[in-house]
Every structure is written in C-alpha cells, then in structure tokens.
Motif scaffolding. Structure first.
Motif, mmCIF file in Angstrom:
data_model
loop_
_atom_site.group_PDB
_atom_site.id
_atom_site.type_symbol
_atom_site.label_atom_id
_atom_site.label_comp_id
_atom_site.label_asym_id
_atom_site.label_seq_id
_atom_site.Cartn_x
_atom_site.Cartn_y
_atom_site.Cartn_z
ATOM 1 N N PHE A 89 38.064 -23.536 -43.602
ATOM 2 C CA PHE A 89 38.143 -24.920 -43.007
ATOM 3 C C PHE A 89 38.925 -24.899 -41.490
ATOM 4 N N ASP A 97 39.934 -28.259 -40.027
ATOM 5 C CA ASP A 97 39.576 -29.130 -39.541
ATOM 6 C C ASP A 97 39.671 -29.930 -41.164
ATOM 7 N N ARG A 152 39.156 -32.936 -42.087
ATOM 8 C CA ARG A 152 37.553 -34.284 -42.476
ATOM 9 C C ARG A 152 36.796 -33.370 -42.800
ATOM 10 N N GLY A 153 36.353 -32.799 -41.793
ATOM 11 C CA GLY A 153 35.454 -31.914 -42.898
ATOM 12 C C GLY A 153 35.406 -31.126 -43.946
ATOM 13 N N TYR A 154 36.795 -30.991 -44.361
ATOM 14 C CA TYR A 154 37.214 -30.225 -45.882
ATOM 15 C C TYR A 154 36.979 -31.707 -46.697
ATOM 16 N N SER A 198 30.192 -19.627 -41.853
ATOM 17 C CA SER A 198 29.233 -20.910 -42.662
ATOM 18 C C SER A 198 28.323 -20.189 -43.800
#
Length: 207
Positions: free
Chosen positions: A60, A83, A85-87, A116
C-alpha cells in the motif's frame, strides 16, 4: 516474553482454532525484521497444516508519481506515504468475505512500486499474517486497523541495532556510505521514533 517461531505458531494455531479466518498482525519499527519473521511464521503455520498466507502492508505504498506530486519522495516509507484507508478496507474484506478469492497488492523492491493483484488470498487461507510498521499506531487513520486484527505481535529492537540494519539496507541498494547514513537518519529513524512513541501494546512481544 520472547517466543520461538514454533511457540508463536502454536499460539496462533491455538487462538485460530474453530475460526474460518484469523488475522495476525506483526508490527514494529523499520528494520526490526518484520518481513523475515512474518515469512517464517507463515512457513511454520503451513508446516502445521494451518494454511496461512502473507499480506505485507508495503503493498500500500503510494506510487512514486503521487509522492513526487506531493513533495514526499524524500519521506517514502513515512506514515503519510501509505494508503492506510485502502489497507484497512482490504483487511475488512479479507475478514468478512473469507469464502471469496481476493487479489492483494505486493510491493516490488526491484521496481520500487506496488504491483496490483500481486498475490491471492484464497478461501483455504484460514490464517492471514500481515506485517508493517504502523499496524499498532494509535493515531488516525492507523488506529482504524485494530478492529481487523485477531492477534497482535510487536517486534522490539533497540535503536542502535535498527540504525545499523537500516544503513546496511541502503548500502545493499547501492547508496554510498554517506548517502545510506543520511537516508537512515533523515527518514527511517524518524519513522522509528514515531512508531515507538505511538504504538499500542501488543498481545505478544518478540525480539
């Protein structure tokens, strides 16, 4: 308490008994040896037929183009260069949707970018071991991660050892001695201090 890898795997297996998905968080400052410990733990669990998978937080990292646009390339690896919040969202998906195959990002150190879909968390992966610097940090947005962990481990290493390891890491990446020392002191050791100051206690401490 400083358990052996076999003892740690046994504790995970005991706590995960009867669970369809169990998430273990390995946290600690940069240079503490989290990646190595996480890989050893996954192998030990798989040797016990627990069927474990690894999820490094490094997947991330924000892309270099984003960091350059924000003037943060010199701070890559600092809390604001991930990132978070993505994690957290992915961890929630892994915990709440254990019957689905989930693609996860993997950081490629050679290319210096996150790929990705670099790995798969499959339904048969009953235990997921995730590792990273900021997993136990009690500051927003990192504090949101705690709800997604079933067991936490803190890897405790003294600052002198961490600095030595971090300098060696940058030397390995081709930096001069002066540049490696500068990178370790001006960025990495700042992150070490921040992690140690703001991280919550873990269920287990290892070294």
């Amino acid at each position: 308490m400083n358990p052996s890898i076999e003892d740690l795997a046994q504790q995970v297996a005991n706590r995960a008994a009867g669970r369809h998905r169990f998430v273990v968080a390995l946290a600690g400052p940069p240079g503490a040896g989290k990646s190595t410990l996480a890989e050893r733990l996954v192998r030990a669990l798989n040797d016990r037929s627990e069927v474990a998978a690894l999820l490094p937080m490094d997947g991330f990292h924000l892309d270099n183009t984003v960091l350059e646009a924000r003037g943060l390339m010199h701070r890559k690896g600092a809390p604001e260069t991930f990132d978070a919040r993505g994690y957290a969202f992915l961890l929630d998906t892994i915990r709440t949707m254990p019957d689905f195959e989930i693609a996860v990002p993997v950081f490629d150190r050679t290319l210096d970018l996150a790929r990705s879909g670099g790995a798969i968390i499959a339904p048969h992966h009953r235990v997921v071991v995730t590792e990273g610097n900021y997993l136990l940090v009690d500051r927003t947005p990192w504090s949101d991660l705690s709800a997604h962990f079933d067991m936490t481990v803190w890897l405790d290493v003294d600052d002198e050892t961490l600095q030595e390891r971090l300098v060696r890491r940058w030397l390995h990446h081709g930096l001069s001695r002066e540049a490696a020392l500068s990178r370790a002191l001006d960025n990495d050791m700042q992150n070490v201090a921040w992690v140690k100051r703001f991280s919550r206690p873990a269920d287990i401490t290892a070294s």
